[in-house]
Design a protein around this motif. Structure first.
Motif, PDB file in Angstrom:
ATOM      1  N   ILE A   1       0.841  -1.201   0.000  1.00 11.12           N
ATOM      2  CA  ILE A   1       0.000   0.000   0.000  1.00 11.12           C
ATOM      3  C   ILE A   1       0.874   1.250   0.000  1.00 11.12           C
ATOM      4  O   ILE A   1       0.638   2.190  -0.766  1.00 11.12           O
ATOM      5  N   ARG A   2       1.917   1.273   0.838  1.00 13.44           N
ATOM      6  CA  ARG A   2       2.825   2.424   0.876  1.00 13.44           C
ATOM      7  C   ARG A   2       3.493   2.642  -0.482  1.00 13.44           C
ATOM      8  O   ARG A   2       3.620   3.774  -0.952  1.00 13.44           O
TER       9      ARG A   2
ATOM     10  N   TYR B   1       2.375   1.793  -3.460  1.00 15.55           N
ATOM     11  CA  TYR B   1       1.403   2.306  -4.431  1.00 15.55           C
ATOM     12  C   TYR B   1       1.037   3.748  -4.129  1.00 15.55           C
ATOM     13  O   TYR B   1       0.885   4.562  -5.039  1.00 15.55           O
ATOM     14  N   GLU B   2       0.890   4.094  -2.855  1.00 14.56           N
ATOM     15  CA  GLU B   2       0.605   5.490  -2.509  1.00 14.56           C
ATOM     16  C   GLU B   2       1.766   6.393  -2.922  1.00 14.56           C
ATOM     17  O   GLU B   2       1.544   7.499  -3.417  1.00 14.56           O
ATOM     18  N   LYS B   3       2.982   5.906  -2.754  1.00 12.91           N
ATOM     19  CA  LYS B   3       4.162   6.673  -3.170  1.00 12.91           C
ATOM     20  C   LYS B   3       4.137   6.924  -4.678  1.00 12.91           C
ATOM     21  O   LYS B   3       4.616   7.958  -5.144  1.00 12.91           O
TER      22      LYS B   3
ATOM     23  N   PHE C   1      -1.148   6.425  -6.173  1.00  9.98           N
ATOM     24  CA  PHE C   1      -2.451   5.775  -6.007  1.00  9.98           C
ATOM     25  C   PHE C   1      -3.061   6.168  -4.667  1.00  9.98           C
ATOM     26  O   PHE C   1      -2.356   6.478  -3.712  1.00  9.98           O
ATOM     27  N   ALA C   2      -4.388   6.151  -4.621  1.00  9.04           N
ATOM     28  CA  ALA C   2      -5.114   6.443  -3.392  1.00  9.04           C
ATOM     29  C   ALA C   2      -6.180   5.375  -3.193  1.00  9.04           C
ATOM     30  O   ALA C   2      -6.725   4.850  -4.166  1.00  9.04           O
ATOM     31  N   PRO C   3      -6.484   5.048  -1.941  1.00  6.05           N
ATOM     32  CA  PRO C   3      -7.566   4.083  -1.705  1.00  6.05           C
ATOM     33  C   PRO C   3      -8.851   4.571  -2.342  1.00  6.05           C
ATOM     34  O   PRO C   3      -9.135   5.772  -2.357  1.00  6.05           O
TER      35      PRO C   3
END
Length: 156
Positions: A135-136, A138-140, A143-145
């Protein structure tokens, strides 16, 4: 010292190694999903994706060695979504000894370029909600939930 990473489209000649990468993904995800069948299992038909005009399977090489993989696949969006099609990312794998070097971002940038070149303005992916390192990463990459899929197993 390692050279700069390069990204290229995967070929059928890469298939044996890519199937090993797939098993690495499955091994890494087993702790997050007790509903997976016992080995051997497979998530993808990598060869079919390599051959498809609606997908880009990419590999990242460092000094001529394949160290990461991923794909973008054109998929139809839900009928109530503004855009008819989107790119779905999957098969995202970086060999453990190469993690933390920004290779996931290099790969996502390549797949984003493929999506844009194919007229796709949105990219989606799925990740286990408890897989915090993924998740970290992809957020980097921006991407966002978006939505949370939930489950209830009536046999448990």
């Amino acid at each position: 010292m390692a050279g700069a990473p390069t990204v290229r489209s995967a070929t059928r000649e890469d298939l044996l190694l890519l199937k090993d990468f797939e098993q690495g993904i499955i091994t890494a995800e087993r702790p997050y999903d007790h509903t997976l069948k016992p080995d051997p299992i497979s998530y993808y038909d990598i060869g079919e994706l390599i051959d498809s005009d609606d997908a880009e399977v990419a590999v990242v090489e460092l000094d001529g060695e394949i160290v990461a993989s991923g794909y973008a696949h054109k998929q139809r969006s839900k009928h109530y979504i503004q855009h008819e099609w989107h790119a779905f990312l999957g098969f995202m794998f970086v060999r453990p000894e190469y993690r933390g070097r920004g290779l996931n971002k290099v790969l996502i940038d390549h797949l984003t370029g493929w999506a844009k070149a194919n007229g796709l303005s949105e990219i989606r992916l799925t990740v286990y909600s408890t897989n915090e390192p993924a998740i970290r990463a992809y957020e980097k990459a921006g991407f966002a939930p978006y939505i949370t899929e939930m489950r209830l197993n009536l046999d448990e």
